[in-house]
Scaffold this motif. Structure first.
Motif, mmCIF file in Angstrom:
data_model
loop_
_atom_site.group_PDB
_atom_site.id
_atom_site.type_symbol
_atom_site.label_atom_id
_atom_site.label_comp_id
_atom_site.label_asym_id
_atom_site.label_seq_id
_atom_site.Cartn_x
_atom_site.Cartn_y
_atom_site.Cartn_z
ATOM 1 N N THR A 532 0.819 -1.221 0.000
ATOM 2 C CA THR A 532 0.000 0.000 0.000
ATOM 3 C C THR A 532 0.850 1.267 0.000
ATOM 4 O O THR A 532 0.309 2.357 -0.145
ATOM 5 C CB THR A 532 -0.917 0.033 1.233
ATOM 6 N N GLY A 533 2.158 1.130 0.199
ATOM 7 C CA GLY A 533 3.012 2.307 0.201
ATOM 8 C C GLY A 533 3.994 2.282 1.354
ATOM 9 O O GLY A 533 4.254 1.236 1.959
ATOM 10 N N VAL A 534 4.541 3.445 1.656
ATOM 11 C CA VAL A 534 5.496 3.599 2.759
ATOM 12 C C VAL A 534 4.906 4.574 3.768
ATOM 13 O O VAL A 534 4.417 5.646 3.400
ATOM 14 C CB VAL A 534 6.859 4.113 2.256
ATOM 15 N N GLU A 535 4.943 4.177 5.039
ATOM 16 C CA GLU A 535 4.448 5.030 6.119
ATOM 17 C C GLU A 535 5.543 5.242 7.146
ATOM 18 O O GLU A 535 6.282 4.307 7.484
ATOM 19 C CB GLU A 535 3.236 4.379 6.807
ATOM 20 N N ILE A 536 5.656 6.461 7.622
ATOM 21 C CA ILE A 536 6.574 6.788 8.707
ATOM 22 C C ILE A 536 5.737 7.289 9.872
ATOM 23 O O ILE A 536 5.026 8.295 9.750
ATOM 24 C CB ILE A 536 7.609 7.847 8.283
ATOM 25 N N ASP A 537 5.792 6.565 10.973
ATOM 26 C CA ASP A 537 4.999 6.901 12.163
ATOM 27 C C ASP A 537 3.512 7.012 11.823
ATOM 28 O O ASP A 537 2.805 7.892 12.309
ATOM 29 C CB ASP A 537 5.500 8.199 12.797
ATOM 30 N N GLY A 538 3.041 6.105 10.960
ATOM 31 C CA GLY A 538 1.628 6.058 10.608
ATOM 32 C C GLY A 538 1.199 7.026 9.526
ATOM 33 O O GLY A 538 0.045 7.018 9.106
ATOM 34 N N VAL A 539 2.125 7.853 9.034
ATOM 35 C CA VAL A 539 1.802 8.834 7.993
ATOM 36 C C VAL A 539 2.344 8.341 6.659
ATOM 37 O O VAL A 539 3.542 8.061 6.534
ATOM 38 C CB VAL A 539 2.398 10.214 8.320
ATOM 39 N N GLU A 540 1.463 8.225 5.675
ATOM 40 C CA GLU A 540 1.899 7.767 4.357
ATOM 41 C C GLU A 540 2.739 8.837 3.677
ATOM 42 O O GLU A 540 2.329 9.981 3.566
ATOM 43 C CB GLU A 540 0.685 7.435 3.490
ATOM 44 N N ILE A 541 3.942 8.453 3.223
ATOM 45 C CA ILE A 541 4.806 9.402 2.522
ATOM 46 C C ILE A 541 4.854 9.129 1.028
ATOM 47 O O ILE A 541 5.091 10.040 0.236
ATOM 48 C CB ILE A 541 6.220 9.436 3.126
ATOM 49 N N VAL A 542 4.650 7.867 0.635
ATOM 50 C CA VAL A 542 4.501 7.533 -0.787
ATOM 51 C C VAL A 542 3.485 6.402 -0.884
ATOM 52 O O VAL A 542 3.385 5.563 0.018
ATOM 53 C CB VAL A 542 5.829 7.101 -1.453
ATOM 54 N N SER A 543 2.726 6.380 -1.960
ATOM 55 C CA SER A 543 1.743 5.325 -2.155
ATOM 56 C C SER A 543 2.176 4.453 -3.328
ATOM 57 O O SER A 543 2.992 4.845 -4.148
ATOM 58 C CB SER A 543 0.360 5.917 -2.437
ATOM 59 N N GLY A 551 11.240 -0.148 -1.243
ATOM 60 C CA GLY A 551 10.489 0.307 -0.077
ATOM 61 C C GLY A 551 11.293 0.135 1.194
ATOM 62 O O GLY A 551 11.292 1.010 2.076
ATOM 63 N N ALA A 552 11.999 -1.000 1.300
ATOM 64 C CA ALA A 552 12.840 -1.221 2.478
ATOM 65 C C ALA A 552 13.897 -0.132 2.596
ATOM 66 O O ALA A 552 14.170 0.371 3.699
ATOM 67 C CB ALA A 552 13.506 -2.598 2.383
ATOM 68 N N ALA A 553 14.485 0.252 1.468
ATOM 69 C CA ALA A 553 15.541 1.269 1.493
ATOM 70 C C ALA A 553 15.010 2.605 2.000
ATOM 71 O O ALA A 553 15.680 3.304 2.764
ATOM 72 C CB ALA A 553 16.140 1.430 0.095
ATOM 73 N N ILE A 554 13.796 2.979 1.591
ATOM 74 C CA ILE A 554 13.212 4.243 2.048
ATOM 75 C C ILE A 554 13.070 4.235 3.566
ATOM 76 O O ILE A 554 13.431 5.196 4.256
ATOM 77 C CB ILE A 554 11.851 4.492 1.382
ATOM 78 N N VAL A 555 12.560 3.135 4.091
ATOM 79 C CA VAL A 555 12.346 3.044 5.541
ATOM 80 C C VAL A 555 13.674 3.037 6.296
ATOM 81 O O VAL A 555 13.849 3.747 7.288
ATOM 82 C CB VAL A 555 11.536 1.781 5.882
ATOM 83 N N LEU A 556 14.616 2.241 5.818
ATOM 84 C CA LEU A 556 15.869 2.082 6.555
ATOM 85 C C LEU A 556 16.761 3.311 6.455
ATOM 86 O O LEU A 556 17.644 3.512 7.297
ATOM 87 C CB LEU A 556 16.606 0.840 6.047
ATOM 88 N N ARG A 557 16.511 4.159 5.458
ATOM 89 C CA ARG A 557 17.249 5.419 5.366
ATOM 90 C C ARG A 557 16.588 6.529 6.175
ATOM 91 O O ARG A 557 17.197 7.575 6.387
ATOM 92 C CB ARG A 557 17.356 5.857 3.897
ATOM 93 N N GLU A 558 15.363 6.311 6.611
ATOM 94 C CA GLU A 558 14.634 7.344 7.336
ATOM 95 C C GLU A 558 15.282 7.581 8.704
ATOM 96 O O GLU A 558 15.368 6.668 9.525
ATOM 97 C CB GLU A 558 13.180 6.910 7.510
ATOM 98 N N PRO A 559 15.723 8.798 8.988
ATOM 99 C CA PRO A 559 16.497 9.028 10.216
ATOM 100 C C PRO A 559 15.671 9.094 11.490
ATOM 101 O O PRO A 559 16.237 9.295 12.571
ATOM 102 C CB PRO A 559 17.172 10.382 9.941
ATOM 103 N N THR A 560 14.362 8.917 11.412
ATOM 104 C CA THR A 560 13.537 9.029 12.619
ATOM 105 C C THR A 560 13.110 7.679 13.177
ATOM 106 O O THR A 560 12.815 7.589 14.374
ATOM 107 C CB THR A 560 12.274 9.864 12.325
ATOM 108 N N VAL A 561 13.051 6.636 12.371
ATOM 109 C CA VAL A 561 12.420 5.395 12.812
ATOM 110 C C VAL A 561 13.331 4.587 13.730
ATOM 111 O O VAL A 561 14.555 4.561 13.554
ATOM 112 C CB VAL A 561 11.970 4.522 11.618
ATOM 113 N N ASP A 562 12.726 3.932 14.722
ATOM 114 C CA ASP A 562 13.495 3.040 15.599
ATOM 115 C C ASP A 562 13.085 1.581 15.428
ATOM 116 O O ASP A 562 13.706 0.691 15.992
ATOM 117 C CB ASP A 562 13.377 3.452 17.065
#
Length: 896
Positions: A532-543, A551-562
């Motif tokens: 369905t897309g990529v979400e950061i903290d429940g907010v969709e950033i791309v669909s 998709g994994a790369a987008i998440v793993l590069r995101e500097p906020t996620v733990d």
């Protein structure tokens, strides 16, 4: 390695045209290997009928061209095994595999893994082999095919030229030696690395724990300190005021000013650009005005401001300071030759380059000496030409600086550094404010404090090279990458960002979203990627569909996620491999006959091995979550990494019983409750009635997904009360889980929007629908054009078993003609005895939805199988707003 060879007998040439049908890099763990692998689907053509033992002279010609192939072990497991296979007879695909590997080795990229697999298609093979540089790995396959064809035809092949082409790609695309040493040290610490550009920008670690490096510069290297180090005269002033010995000098912007400074200081002087790097434009030991003019012009090409300073006597030393501590020191010498009274300078350079320790670029300990503008300038400076014979014992420097990358040498002197010098260098790093610094010192030695009259600090460097310390020409090698990584990732701090990876034929998205929601509810900042897309903290950033490595790369590069929760689809694994090297939790939900016959997956066993990649990369401290109700998955348990946690809808499941008896953990459905069993007392999590996605306990497939999610969350150490709250607040709504069993109540009838697009999904939802309505069941469905015809027909047959009225669209035709897929779906339904009058084909999915709404009756249920969730769901909601708003206004109008 033999040189370019031409064999005789070309009149016997035959046509052997092999064809590459597919050729791509699997950049992460994949079906074949944990490491980056090239995949080639190769049609060997007429060579299918001629194994190597039937082609006269094939083996001898191959070994003559690449003698090192004799070391390949192949099936017998020792040197000579491959040659034995060649003489006994093997096929061209297997030979291409070995040649592609060896050509990379010859180009300085050591690789060993390779495998060749048969396929069901005559003469077509799957050839896989390891690579280190993607571009070089792909080219190695192409070169290998050309070489094998040339040998089969008994004609020439220039192996030297092919290896040079691979070396050029290696030099263009390989990480520099300093960056590579840091990346390798990070991997030894299980710290992942992501290359962010084609140069040396690298991310170490994931999410909120990530750090960035570019060469040996870090994301916390002070920009101010770099600017200070870049401006050499300001550096001298700063250090001089701190009592650090530096050579006297001044800045000059004209030749006249430079001459004035030189006269004032007294020759010899050193001339260097005020701003510059890598030794460009620097000339040492300028002895007179004529030499000054040449040196000044060279410096001005780099920077208009030029430093003229007193030449210091002694040797060139480099001291490396990391995190405020001196970690290494080296005595450096620029590239040079020593005369013998017989050979010309050019011949001496050639002789020096024959040293086996020298190679192109960074392939070996030392670099080949090249004749460039700097060399020509130095030759002219000393009145020499390349053809001149250098007198016996005369040493001629060919470069202005002692960089290893330009042919210089280095001797480790770390243990010889005097304590005062060590402390001075550590002071310098703190004065400039740099976390990783190279300090250039001219002195007779470093085993005594520096003499202010003859030695001093001539330069400080941001992003210093590590190569001279990692692989000195003489002395002890120093792993300076280790303190560098320790600076970024202190050993006593946890830098882990758990990855939860979910795969299976059905239920991936729901399970992944459920886990992500529960983690967020427990206070984690979660990155999710899926269909369905990529979400950061429940907010969709791309669909869109991001269930692959992108998709994994987008998440793993995101500097906020733990925490990262990744849906992993079959296609992504096959086409590019996983988007991560290892995970904390790997979940294998189920394996069913979907996509069989596509992408080289010819049976369900092969499909299961593709999907098992996710559990194979679970770390030793991680958890593999397996479905104990699926016999195929049970057969894969030996491939799973970490601790095993099984889940089952049946508490008496034999696998569960045995696993618990041996001290393992499991999550089961027991009396309508989700229960965690382990060596500690069993824990009741919640009733399935309290899990909204189970639709009051009737959606059995979602109960299974809940069990898997609970097992994963338990494996992550999430407290049971947080698991319970997360599961109980996740709804099958278009907001929380779009396109997955979204029930929309139109007052007189209901609509379910669901993504289920294969036979097992249809059957699973079919068991649920009678609990939702007793009325007529209408479906808007479509086959998927990239399935085999028989699978699309089976999909139509499954629809016929579940529904009363079929509206068949063609929303996902792929490579097929418009309407072709829907015709096959209809044929399958009719084969199952479905009434043709209850089938309509409307290939536009939006018009198909409109038709369903137009024929619906009170008490009916419409199931809309969505392909692109967002637009189709929006279309359904537009109908909802129109119909419900009209229904709500009618009583008011009647009252009036």
């Amino acid at each position: 390695m033999a040189h370019a060879t031409e064999w005789l007998g070309t009149d016997r040439m035959q046509k052997y045209d092999m064809k590459i049908l597919e050729h791509r890099a699997l950049r992460g763990p994949n079906r074949y290997s944990r490491y980056p692998t090239i995949f080639m689907l190769l049609d060997i053509g007429e060579l299918e009928e001629q194994p190597t033992d039937t082609i006269d002279g094939f083996t001898d010609r191959l070994i003559e061209l690449i003698p090192s192939l004799q070391g390949h072990g192949c099936s017998i497991g020792g040197p000579g095994g491959f040659v034995t296979r060649l003489r006994r007879g093997t096929w061209a695909g297997h030979v291409v595999e070995h040649v592609a590997l060896e050509m990379q080795c010859l180009a300085g990229m050591q690789v060993g893994f390779g495998k060749t697999y048969d396929t069901s298609e005559h003469g077509v093979y799957k050839v896989v082999y390891r690579y280190r540089i993607e571009s070089a790995g792909l080219l190695a396959g192409q070169e290998a095919i050309a070489l094998v064809e040339a040998i089969a035809k008994n004609c020439g092949f220039d192996i030297d030229a092919a290896v040079i082409r691979l070396k050029e790609l290696r030099e263009n695309d390989f990480l520099g030696p300093s960056t590579n040493s840091i990346v390798e040290e990070a991997k030894r610490r299980d710290i992942p690395a992501l290359r962010l550009n084609s140069a040396n920008l690298v991310q170490l670690g994931y999410g909120s724990k990530q750090r960035h490096i570019q060469a040996t510069m870090t994301d916390r290297t002070s920009a101010l300190s770099v600017e200070i180090a870049d401006e050499k005269f300001k550096t001298k002033e700063l250090l001089g005021r701190a009592g650090i010995p530096v050579p006297d000098g001044m800045v000059a912007e004209t030749l006249e000013a430079a001459a004035f400074v030189a006269e004032k200081l007294g020759y010899p002087v050193a001339v260097k650009p005020e701003i510059g790097n890598h030794g460009r434009g620097i000339t040492a030991c300028v002895s007179n005005v004529q030499e000054l003019e040449t040196a000044f012009a060279s410096a001005c090409k780099i920077c208009h401001s030029v430093i003229v300073e007193k030449s210091l006597t002694g040797h060139d030393f480099r001291v490396l300071v990391i995190n405020g501590n001196m970690v290494a020191a080296a005595l450096r010498e620029p590239a040079c030759v020593i005369g013998d009274g017989k050979l010309s300078i050019a011949q001496l350079i050639h002789k020096t380059n024959q040293d086996p320790r020298r190679g192109i670029g960074h392939e070996k300990m030392l670099t080949t000496i090249t004749v460039d503008h700097m060399t020509e300038r130095l030759l002219a400076f000393h009145g020499y030409q390349l053809d001149d014979i250098l007198p016996t014992k005369e040493k001629l420097y060919l470069k202005s600086t002692a960089n290893i990358s330009t042919g210089g040498t280095a001797r480790d002197v770390t243990d010889e550094v005097h304590q005062d010098v060590r402390l001075m260098c550590e002071r310098i790093a703190r004065i400039i404010g740099m976390d990783c610094m190279g300090i250039d010192i001219v002195a007779n030695s470093l085993d005594q404090p520096l003499s202010r009259n003859s030695s001093g600090i001539v330069e400080v460097n941001a992003a210093p090279g590590f190569r001279m310390h990692l692989e000195p020409s003489e002395g002890k090698a120093r792993n300076v990458a280790k303190p560098f990584i320790e600076m970024l990732f202190p050993s006593d701090v946890n830098f882990d960002v758990p990855i939860v990876a979910v795969t299976g034929t059905n239920g991936k998205t729901t399970t992944a979203k459920l886990i992500a929601h529960a983690l967020k509810y427990s206070g984690k900042l979660v990155g999710f990627a899926g269909t369905t897309g990529v979400e950061i903290d429940g907010v969709e950033i791309v669909s869109g569909d991001y269930s692959g490595p992108g998709g994994a790369a987008i998440v793993l590069r995101e500097p906020t996620v733990d925490h990262a929760v990744l849906e992993v689809a079959r296609g992504g694994i096959i086409r590019r491999g996983l988007g991560f090297d290892s995970c904390s939790v790997g979940i294998l939900l189920n394996v069913d006959e979907d996509h069989i016959g596509l992408d080289g997956v010819e049976d369900i066993e092969e499909l299961s091995l593709v999907k098992s990649t996710v559990i194979e990369v679970v770390g030793d401290q991680g958890v593999s979550v397996l479905n104990a109700d699926d016999p195929i998955i049970i057969g894969l348990k030996e491939r799973a990494g970490g601790q095993l946690i099984f889940f089952s809808m049946h508490p008496s499941n034999e696998t569960i019983t045995q696993h618990l008896r041996s001290g393992g953990a499991a999550v089961v459905l027991q009396g309508g409750d989700v229960v965690i069993h382990s060596s500690i007392p069993s824990v009741h999590v919640l009733s399935v009635l309290d899990a909204p996605i189970t639709l009051g306990g009737v959606a059995m497939f979602n109960i299974s997904n809940v069990l898997a999610a609970v097992a994963a969350l338990h494996g992550l150490g999430i407290p049971v009360d947080m698991i319970r709250k997360g599961i109980s607040t996740f709804h099958p709504s278009a907001t929380q889980n779009p396109g997955r069993m979204n029930i929309i109540d139109f007052i007189t009838f209901k609509v379910i929007v669901d993504y289920g697009h294969n036979v097992s999904a249809v059957r699973a939802i079919g068991k649920t629908l009678p609990h939702i309505t007793k009325g007529r069941k209408i479906v808007v469905a479509h086959g998927t054009g990239n399935r085999l015809d028989k699978d699309i027909r089976m999909f139509g047959q499954a629809l016929a078993d579940v529904y009363d009225y079929l509206i068949i669209a063609d929303a996902d035709q792929r490579q097929r003609k418009p309407g072709e897929t829907s015709d096959i779906v209809q044929a399958g339904a009719l084969e199952n005895g479905f009434d043709k009058d209850e089938i309509v084909i409307i290939n536009n999915p939006f018009k198909a939805i409109d038709h369903a709404i137009s024929i619906v009756k009170p008490g009916d249920l419409i199931v809309v199988q969505v392909d692109e969730v967002e637009p189709m769901l929006k279309h359904v909601m537009e109908h909802f707003e129109r119909i419900v708003s009209v229904s709500c206004t009618l009583p008011d109008q009647k009252n009036r």
